[in-house]
Design a protein around this motif. Structure first.
Motif, PDB file in Angstrom:
ATOM      1  N   SER A  35       1.116  23.349   0.636  1.00  0.00           N
ATOM      2  CA  SER A  35       1.601  24.138  -0.504  1.00  0.00           C
ATOM      3  C   SER A  35       2.593  25.193  -0.041  1.00  0.00           C
ATOM      4  O   SER A  35       2.508  25.675   1.087  1.00  0.00           O
ATOM      5  N   PRO A  36       3.506  25.605  -0.904  1.00  0.00           N
ATOM      6  CA  PRO A  36       4.336  26.778  -0.605  1.00  0.00           C
ATOM      7  C   PRO A  36       3.431  28.003  -0.484  1.00  0.00           C
ATOM      8  O   PRO A  36       2.337  28.033  -1.058  1.00  0.00           O
ATOM      9  N   TRP A  37       3.880  29.001   0.261  1.00  0.00           N
ATOM     10  CA  TRP A  37       3.087  30.206   0.452  1.00  0.00           C
ATOM     11  C   TRP A  37       3.984  31.423   0.590  1.00  0.00           C
ATOM     12  O   TRP A  37       5.167  31.304   0.883  1.00  0.00           O
ATOM     13  N   ASP A  38       3.404  32.578   0.351  1.00  0.00           N
ATOM     14  CA  ASP A  38       4.092  33.856   0.493  1.00  0.00           C
ATOM     15  C   ASP A  38       3.165  34.836   1.194  1.00  0.00           C
ATOM     16  O   ASP A  38       1.948  34.829   0.941  1.00  0.00           O
ATOM     17  N   VAL A  39       3.732  35.651   2.076  1.00  0.00           N
ATOM     18  CA  VAL A  39       2.977  36.744   2.697  1.00  0.00           C
ATOM     19  C   VAL A  39       3.798  38.023   2.569  1.00  0.00           C
ATOM     20  O   VAL A  39       5.022  38.013   2.692  1.00  0.00           O
ATOM     21  N   ALA A  40       3.096  39.094   2.300  1.00  0.00           N
ATOM     22  CA  ALA A  40       3.744  40.391   2.097  1.00  0.00           C
ATOM     23  C   ALA A  40       4.249  40.964   3.420  1.00  0.00           C
ATOM     24  O   ALA A  40       3.793  40.583   4.506  1.00  0.00           O
ATOM     25  N   ALA A  41       5.161  41.908   3.316  1.00  0.00           N
ATOM     26  CA  ALA A  41       5.677  42.625   4.493  1.00  0.00           C
ATOM     27  C   ALA A  41       4.513  43.241   5.255  1.00  0.00           C
ATOM     28  O   ALA A  41       3.599  43.810   4.657  1.00  0.00           O
ATOM     29  N   GLY A  42       4.532  43.100   6.576  1.00  0.00           N
ATOM     30  CA  GLY A  42       3.507  43.683   7.428  1.00  0.00           C
ATOM     31  C   GLY A  42       2.300  42.803   7.683  1.00  0.00           C
ATOM     32  O   GLY A  42       1.511  43.081   8.576  1.00  0.00           O
ATOM     33  N   VAL A  43       2.154  41.735   6.913  1.00  0.00           N
ATOM     34  CA  VAL A  43       1.007  40.857   7.112  1.00  0.00           C
ATOM     35  C   VAL A  43       1.227  39.963   8.333  1.00  0.00           C
ATOM     36  O   VAL A  43       0.362  39.855   9.198  1.00  0.00           O
ATOM     37  N   ARG A  44       2.378  39.320   8.412  1.00  0.00           N
ATOM     38  CA  ARG A  44       2.744  38.494   9.568  1.00  0.00           C
ATOM     39  C   ARG A  44       4.015  39.041  10.228  1.00  0.00           C
ATOM     40  O   ARG A  44       4.064  39.202  11.425  1.00  0.00           O
ATOM     41  N   CYS A  45       5.044  39.272   9.438  1.00  0.00           N
ATOM     42  CA  CYS A  45       6.312  39.829   9.924  1.00  0.00           C
ATOM     43  C   CYS A  45       6.481  41.217   9.301  1.00  0.00           C
ATOM     44  O   CYS A  45       5.712  41.606   8.423  1.00  0.00           O
ATOM     45  N   ASP A  46       7.501  41.957   9.735  1.00  0.00           N
ATOM     46  CA  ASP A  46       7.762  43.282   9.178  1.00  0.00           C
ATOM     47  C   ASP A  46       8.329  43.215   7.768  1.00  0.00           C
ATOM     48  O   ASP A  46       8.492  44.240   7.122  1.00  0.00           O
ATOM     49  N   PHE A  47       8.636  42.034   7.285  1.00  0.00           N
ATOM     50  CA  PHE A  47       9.273  41.808   5.994  1.00  0.00           C
ATOM     51  C   PHE A  47       8.504  40.694   5.279  1.00  0.00           C
ATOM     52  O   PHE A  47       7.760  39.944   5.911  1.00  0.00           O
ATOM     53  N   PRO A  48       8.674  40.587   3.953  1.00  0.00           N
ATOM     54  CA  PRO A  48       7.986  39.514   3.231  1.00  0.00           C
ATOM     55  C   PRO A  48       8.572  38.145   3.587  1.00  0.00           C
ATOM     56  O   PRO A  48       9.773  38.016   3.827  1.00  0.00           O
ATOM     57  N   VAL A  49       7.699  37.137   3.623  1.00  0.00           N
ATOM     58  CA  VAL A  49       8.089  35.796   4.042  1.00  0.00           C
ATOM     59  C   VAL A  49       7.597  34.779   3.017  1.00  0.00           C
ATOM     60  O   VAL A  49       6.485  34.884   2.499  1.00  0.00           O
ATOM     61  N   PRO A 131       0.194  38.094  19.295  1.00  0.00           N
ATOM     62  CA  PRO A 131       0.435  39.272  18.455  1.00  0.00           C
ATOM     63  C   PRO A 131       0.657  38.868  16.993  1.00  0.00           C
ATOM     64  O   PRO A 131       0.942  37.704  16.696  1.00  0.00           O
ATOM     65  N   ARG A 132       0.544  39.843  16.096  1.00  0.00           N
ATOM     66  CA  ARG A 132       0.809  39.582  14.684  1.00  0.00           C
ATOM     67  C   ARG A 132       2.138  38.843  14.562  1.00  0.00           C
ATOM     68  O   ARG A 132       3.127  39.193  15.193  1.00  0.00           O
ATOM     69  N   GLY A 133       2.170  37.803  13.737  1.00  0.00           N
ATOM     70  CA  GLY A 133       3.415  37.070  13.542  1.00  0.00           C
ATOM     71  C   GLY A 133       3.209  35.680  13.006  1.00  0.00           C
ATOM     72  O   GLY A 133       2.106  35.274  12.654  1.00  0.00           O
ATOM     73  N   LEU A 134       4.325  34.968  12.918  1.00  0.00           N
ATOM     74  CA  LEU A 134       4.361  33.554  12.563  1.00  0.00           C
ATOM     75  C   LEU A 134       4.966  32.814  13.748  1.00  0.00           C
ATOM     76  O   LEU A 134       6.024  33.209  14.249  1.00  0.00           O
ATOM     77  N   TYR A 135       4.317  31.747  14.169  1.00  0.00           N
ATOM     78  CA  TYR A 135       4.755  31.032  15.359  1.00  0.00           C
ATOM     79  C   TYR A 135       4.738  29.528  15.135  1.00  0.00           C
ATOM     80  O   TYR A 135       3.906  29.018  14.389  1.00  0.00           O
ATOM     81  N   ILE A 136       5.633  28.849  15.822  1.00  0.00           N
ATOM     82  CA  ILE A 136       5.467  27.429  16.057  1.00  0.00           C
ATOM     83  C   ILE A 136       4.908  27.352  17.475  1.00  0.00           C
ATOM     84  O   ILE A 136       5.550  27.779  18.432  1.00  0.00           O
TER      85      ILE A 136
END
Length: 168
Positions: A35-49, A131-136
Motif C-alpha cells: 500500500s502507499p504510505w505516509d510518515v510525518a516529519a521527524g518519524v523517519r526523515c527530518d521531513f514528511p515522506v 539510526p532513525r531513517g528509511l533505508y534500502i
C-alpha cells in the motif's frame, strides 16, 4: 507492511497504475501487494515522506502455520520498486526493494526476517540497530523485529542506502 485486505490493496495498485502479481494457486504463491504510505516529519526523515509502489509483482507463499492456524512462516519474492518522495520539496527516488525473504511470525507479535537482496526498512528514533531513517538494506541478512517494533538488522554481507539523504 503487507497485512491489509487484499482487495483494497489490489484496487490501490490499479489506481496507482501498477499491476499486482497474479496468483499461482498450484504452487501456493499469491499476490502480496504493498500500500502507499505516509510518515510525518521527524518519524523517519527530518521531513514528511510519501511512499508508493510503482512496480509491485510481489507474491507470497505460506510455508507453515501455528497450531491455531495463523501464519508462522511466509516466503515473499518478486519485483518491488517504491517511489519515496519528500513531500515538502517533491524530490523523489525510485527505490528497488525486490529482495526475497522468509518471515517467521511469532505468537508474541515479533518477527524474524531472513533476507536476500534489497528490502525497504524504516526505523524510528531509538527503535533499531540502524539510526532513525528509511533505508534500502541489500545483501544477505536477518532482521529481528521485537514485539515493540525494535528492528535489529544483522548483515552477513551487504549495504545500507540512506533514502532520507537521497531525497533531502
Amino acid at each position: 507492511m503487507r497485512r491489509t485486505a487484499l482487495a483494497t490493496l489490489t484496487l490501490a495498485a490499479a489506481l496507482l497504475g501498477t499491476q499486482p502479481a497474479t496468483a499461482d494457486t498450484e504452487s501456493g504463491w499469491e499476490p502480496a501487494p504493498s500500500s502507499p504510505w505516509d510518515v510525518a516529519a521527524g518519524v523517519r526523515c527530518d521531513f514528511p515522506v510519501h511512499g508508493e509502489p510503482v512496480v509491485d509483482e510481489v507474491v507470497r507463499r505460506v510455508l507453515s502455520t501455528h497450531p491455531d492456524g495463523s501464519e508462522r512462516r511466509v516466503a515473499y519474492k518478486g519485483d518491488l520498486v517504491i517511489r519515496v518522495t519528500n513531500t515538502e520539496t517533491g524530490v523523489a527516488h525510485d527505490a528497488d526493494a525486490s529482495g526475497s525473504a522468509v518471515v517467521e511470525y511469532r505468537p508474541d507479535g515479533s518477527q524474524l526476517w531472513a533476507v536476500r537482496g534489497p528490502v525497504l526498512v524504516g526505523v524510528g528514533e531509538g527503535q533499531g540497530t540502524l539510526p532513525r531513517g528509511l533505508y534500502i538494506v541489500d545483501g544477505v541478512y536477518t532482521m529481528d523485529i521485537s514485539a515493540t517494533g525494535y528492528k535489529a538488522v544483522h548483515l552477513v554481507r551487504g549495504t545500507t542506502d540512506d533514502l532520507c539523504a537521497r531525497i533531502d
